[in-house]
Structure formats: structure tokens, C-alpha cells
Design a protein around this motif. Sequence first.
Motif, PDB file in Angstrom:
ATOM      1  N   UNK A 319       0.912  -1.021   0.139  1.00 13.71           N
ATOM      2  CA  UNK A 319      -0.015  -0.515   0.611  1.00 13.71           C
ATOM      3  C   UNK A 319       0.700   0.830   0.390  1.00 13.71           C
ATOM      4  N   UNK A 320       2.380   1.402   0.469  1.00 14.54           N
ATOM      5  CA  UNK A 320       2.976   3.159   0.639  1.00 14.54           C
ATOM      6  C   UNK A 320       3.324   2.335  -0.823  1.00 14.54           C
ATOM      7  N   UNK A 321       3.397   1.212  -1.027  1.00 13.19           N
ATOM      8  CA  UNK A 321       4.330   1.716  -2.918  1.00 13.19           C
ATOM      9  C   UNK A 321       3.529   1.969  -3.783  1.00 13.19           C
ATOM     10  N   UNK A 322       2.768   1.965  -3.145  1.00  9.70           N
ATOM     11  CA  UNK A 322       0.847   2.213  -4.023  1.00  9.70           C
ATOM     12  C   UNK A 322       1.135   3.794  -3.452  1.00  9.70           C
ATOM     13  N   UNK A 323       1.310   4.600  -3.015  1.00  9.19           N
ATOM     14  CA  UNK A 323       1.373   6.290  -2.632  1.00  9.19           C
ATOM     15  C   UNK A 323       0.153   6.097  -1.649  1.00  9.19           C
ATOM     16  N   UNK A 324      -0.335   5.080  -0.797  1.00 10.73           N
ATOM     17  CA  UNK A 324      -0.888   4.840  -0.201  1.00 10.73           C
ATOM     18  C   UNK A 324      -0.139   5.830   1.690  1.00 10.73           C
ATOM     19  N   UNK A 325      -0.951   6.736   1.887  1.00 10.76           N
ATOM     20  CA  UNK A 325      -0.215   7.353   2.977  1.00 10.76           C
ATOM     21  C   UNK A 325      -1.533   7.352   4.154  1.00 10.76           C
ATOM     22  N   UNK A 326      -1.264   7.877   6.012  1.00 11.32           N
ATOM     23  CA  UNK A 326      -2.045   7.408   6.713  1.00 11.32           C
ATOM     24  C   UNK A 326      -1.808   9.620   7.093  1.00 11.32           C
ATOM     25  N   UNK A 327      -2.977   9.913   6.659  1.00 10.95           N
ATOM     26  CA  UNK A 327      -2.481  11.471   6.660  1.00 10.95           C
ATOM     27  C   UNK A 327      -2.060  12.141   8.466  1.00 10.95           C
ATOM     28  N   UNK A 328      -2.794  11.445   9.120  1.00 12.61           N
ATOM     29  CA  UNK A 328      -2.728  12.255  10.415  1.00 12.61           C
ATOM     30  C   UNK A 328      -1.318  11.739  11.172  1.00 12.61           C
ATOM     31  N   UNK A 329      -0.759  10.644   9.606  1.00 13.69           N
ATOM     32  CA  UNK A 329       0.823  10.996  10.235  1.00 13.69           C
ATOM     33  C   UNK A 329       1.930  11.544   9.344  1.00 13.69           C
ATOM     34  N   UNK A 330       1.560  11.835   8.949  1.00 17.19           N
ATOM     35  CA  UNK A 330       2.312  12.630   6.963  1.00 17.19           C
ATOM     36  C   UNK A 330       2.472  13.857   6.757  1.00 17.19           C
ATOM     37  N   UNK A 331       4.223  14.350   6.826  1.00 13.13           N
ATOM     38  CA  UNK A 331       4.254  16.049   7.203  1.00 13.13           C
ATOM     39  C   UNK A 331       4.755  15.310   5.425  1.00 13.13           C
ATOM     40  N   UNK A 332       4.429  17.333   4.602  1.00 21.26           N
ATOM     41  CA  UNK A 332       4.706  16.985   3.335  1.00 21.26           C
ATOM     42  C   UNK A 332       6.269  17.047   2.893  1.00 21.26           C
ATOM     43  N   UNK A 333       6.923  16.524   2.065  1.00 22.16           N
ATOM     44  CA  UNK A 333       8.851  16.969   2.037  1.00 22.16           C
ATOM     45  C   UNK A 333       8.846  17.307   0.540  1.00 22.16           C
ATOM     46  N   UNK A 334       7.523  17.964  -0.163  1.00 24.45           N
ATOM     47  CA  UNK A 334       7.872  18.148  -1.529  1.00 24.45           C
ATOM     48  C   UNK A 334       6.607  19.956  -1.735  1.00 24.45           C
ATOM     49  N   UNK A 335       7.259  20.301  -2.817  1.00 24.89           N
ATOM     50  CA  UNK A 335       6.859  22.206  -2.855  1.00 24.89           C
ATOM     51  C   UNK A 335       5.630  22.179  -2.960  1.00 24.89           C
ATOM     52  N   UNK A 336       5.114  21.465  -3.107  1.00 22.78           N
ATOM     53  CA  UNK A 336       3.297  20.572  -3.751  1.00 22.78           C
ATOM     54  C   UNK A 336       3.522  19.122  -2.819  1.00 22.78           C
ATOM     55  N   UNK A 337       1.614  19.066  -2.836  1.00 20.65           N
ATOM     56  CA  UNK A 337       1.098  17.238  -2.513  1.00 20.65           C
ATOM     57  C   UNK A 337       0.390  17.293  -3.423  1.00 20.65           C
ATOM     58  N   UNK A 338      -0.085  16.378  -3.579  1.00 20.76           N
ATOM     59  CA  UNK A 338      -2.003  16.310  -4.259  1.00 20.76           C
ATOM     60  C   UNK A 338      -2.332  14.865  -2.852  1.00 20.76           C
ATOM     61  N   UNK A 339      -3.031  14.857  -2.565  1.00 22.82           N
ATOM     62  CA  UNK A 339      -3.611  13.932  -2.076  1.00 22.82           C
ATOM     63  C   UNK A 339      -4.948  13.781  -2.325  1.00 22.82           C
ATOM     64  N   UNK A 340      -5.271  12.610  -2.292  1.00 21.70           N
ATOM     65  CA  UNK A 340      -6.752  12.130  -2.830  1.00 21.70           C
ATOM     66  C   UNK A 340      -7.546  11.171  -1.502  1.00 21.70           C
ATOM     67  N   UNK A 341      -8.135  11.188  -1.202  1.00 20.71           N
ATOM     68  CA  UNK A 341      -9.130  10.691  -0.122  1.00 20.71           C
ATOM     69  C   UNK A 341      -9.906  10.008  -1.562  1.00 20.71           C
ATOM     70  N   UNK A 342      -9.855   8.434  -0.860  1.00 18.43           N
ATOM     71  CA  UNK A 342     -10.911   7.992  -1.758  1.00 18.43           C
ATOM     72  C   UNK A 342     -11.511   6.473  -1.010  1.00 18.43           C
TER      73      UNK A 342
END
Length: 342
Positions: A319-342
Motif C-alpha cells: 500500500x505504501x508503495x502504491x502511494x497510500x499514506x496515513x494523513x494523520x502521520x504525514x509531513x509533506x516533503x515536496x514543494x507541492x503535494x496532491x493527496x486524494x481521499x478515495x
Amino acid sequence: MGEHLDADGFAPLRIKRVVRETSDAVSLVLDVPHHCSGRFRYQAGQFLTLRVTLDGRDLRRCYSMSSAPVEDELRITVKRDPGGLVSNWLNDTASEGVELLVAPPEGRFLLRDNHRGIVAFAGGSGITPIMSLIRTALATSVRPIRLFYANRSRDSVIFADTLSRLVDRHADRLTLTQHFDDDGGIVTPTAVESFVAAAGPADYYICGPGPFMDTVESAVRKSGVPRERIHLERFQVTQAPADAVAAEADVTTDEVVIELDRTTTAAPYRAGNTLLQTARTAGLRAPSSCETGSCGTCMARIVSGSARMLNNDALDDDEVAEGWVLTCQSLPTSRTVHVVYE
């Protein structure tokens, strides 16, 4: 009592019975009406989210079931906690007939469907979901179970009598080792490694205070147990350490794009905030529950940009390899981040 969950997914459940477990822990048996029974079926190891209003503040807290699905009741156990507003309020005021707003069961701290033994480590109130797991395994399998239960002192042991009865009834399958800090100090890696050495092939379940869990997990891993056989349930919210925030200082995140409920929102980013906090600051009602990285309720997929998770006890490597994250634990590491709740 209404027949449906409210807009936030909560239903009013009455307290059917209050059981004082210790001087600082109480069990609440909740009355689930027939029309809600389907929504409140649960698996051993899961938790409920309660919503209470105290001093005008809307607070949500998660409490694991200490009952097992094979039992004909729904019970949570709550231990008093320094600074724990809701936990202390429940210990002080919960009484028969009081109505609580409760969301249906969630969580991934579940028994794995195999025939391996079970080795469980519980610290303090971490015994709550462990009790549900043990009761279920004893009732539905022939798996051997080893439980290491740590407490500050003998008078702080939750379920002392129940555990004693279970050991007597299942002496051929259930082994209990108790540790008391006031006798031998805190749990050491050596004690954990010694306990693990006596176990055969097994799945490992760990729940308790953060330092206890860290000690146990590290020692279990050192003993050669594969990561996929180690299952964690945290009760404490992981805070972003200063060095974690500083590590991201080289990349300034300007914006987080959030897709939720078929709506796209571009939210400015404030340094140190998680993706979930960013969504809330933008006025979005993003899904969440435990906020410790254990339940998976807040999971979303990053489709561009990147983030690092402070803690992950819910997502597997695929799941992590597919790009899934736990948003409560995630700090951005790039200038912009695009996140999708599905």
C-alpha cells in the motif's frame, strides 16, 4: 433513539452496565439496539470512537473493546490518564443509563487467520484489545497463547481476576507472565528476548505506552521475528519531533492539493502540520479516528509530490508503495503535494 448514524457517523448508545475494574479503570457495557446491531458488529482488537462535548469543546477519543465478538455484549475499558479529559470524565461520571455518541468499530489490530501461536505484550491499559484477541482465540481456535503483561504495581492490574480464571481454564494453552515496575523496574530488552525465546512460530501483538512498545518491538525484531508477524496498536498520538520537522526544512512546502468528496481544494501549508491538520485548517471534514497511525481511517493516496510518515501501524508495504499514506502521520516533503481521499 434514532435509527441512523448522524452526519459524522455517530449513534447514541446507552451505558447498560458500569464495571469498576481498578481504582483508575472502568469498563462500560454499551446497549446496542437491534436496529444498530449490524453497524456495531466488530472483530477482536477493534475500537470505538466516542464523541463528547466538554466545556464547549467537541472531543473524539478511541477506546478498544475488551469484550470479544463471541460474547453477547459490547464493552470498552477506559483507564484514567494524566491530562486525559475524556478518559477522566468517563471514569468520574459514567453511569448506567447515560447516553454516549459512538461511531461504529474500526481498526486493523486483528487476529491473523492462520494456525500459528500468539505472543502478546500488553502494558497497562494496552491489555484492553489484547483481552479481546485472547478471548477470541481461546474460543475459536486451538492456538497456544503467551501473554506478557506489564504494570506499575499489582493494584493497577486490569482484569486480574478474569485473567486468573482464563489461565486456570486453559492451562494447556494460555501462559501468563506478569511484570511489575515497582518490583523490578521497567521492562528491559533482556526480559522481552527471554520471553520470546520460549515461543515457537507465532504472531506478535503489542499494545501499551509508547516507550514500552518501542522496547518490546525492538527486542522482538532483534530476536529475528519477521516484521510482517509483528502487529502494533498505539494509544498515544505521535508528535512530530523537532528533528523530523527540521529535516524537511530544506524543502519548503507551499501548497497541499486535497481531493475529498469529489471536490478539489488547494490549501496553503503551515510548517509542521500533517496532511490531516492541513485539511482541517482548510475547513475540510477529512476522515480520521485514532490519530496514532494505527487504524487506517485517515488513509489517502499521494498522486504527486511526497510525504513522510511519522508512524505507520496500519498500511502494508504494498500500500505504501502504491502511494497510500496515513494523513494523520504525514509531513509533506515536496514543494507541492496532491493527496486524494478515495
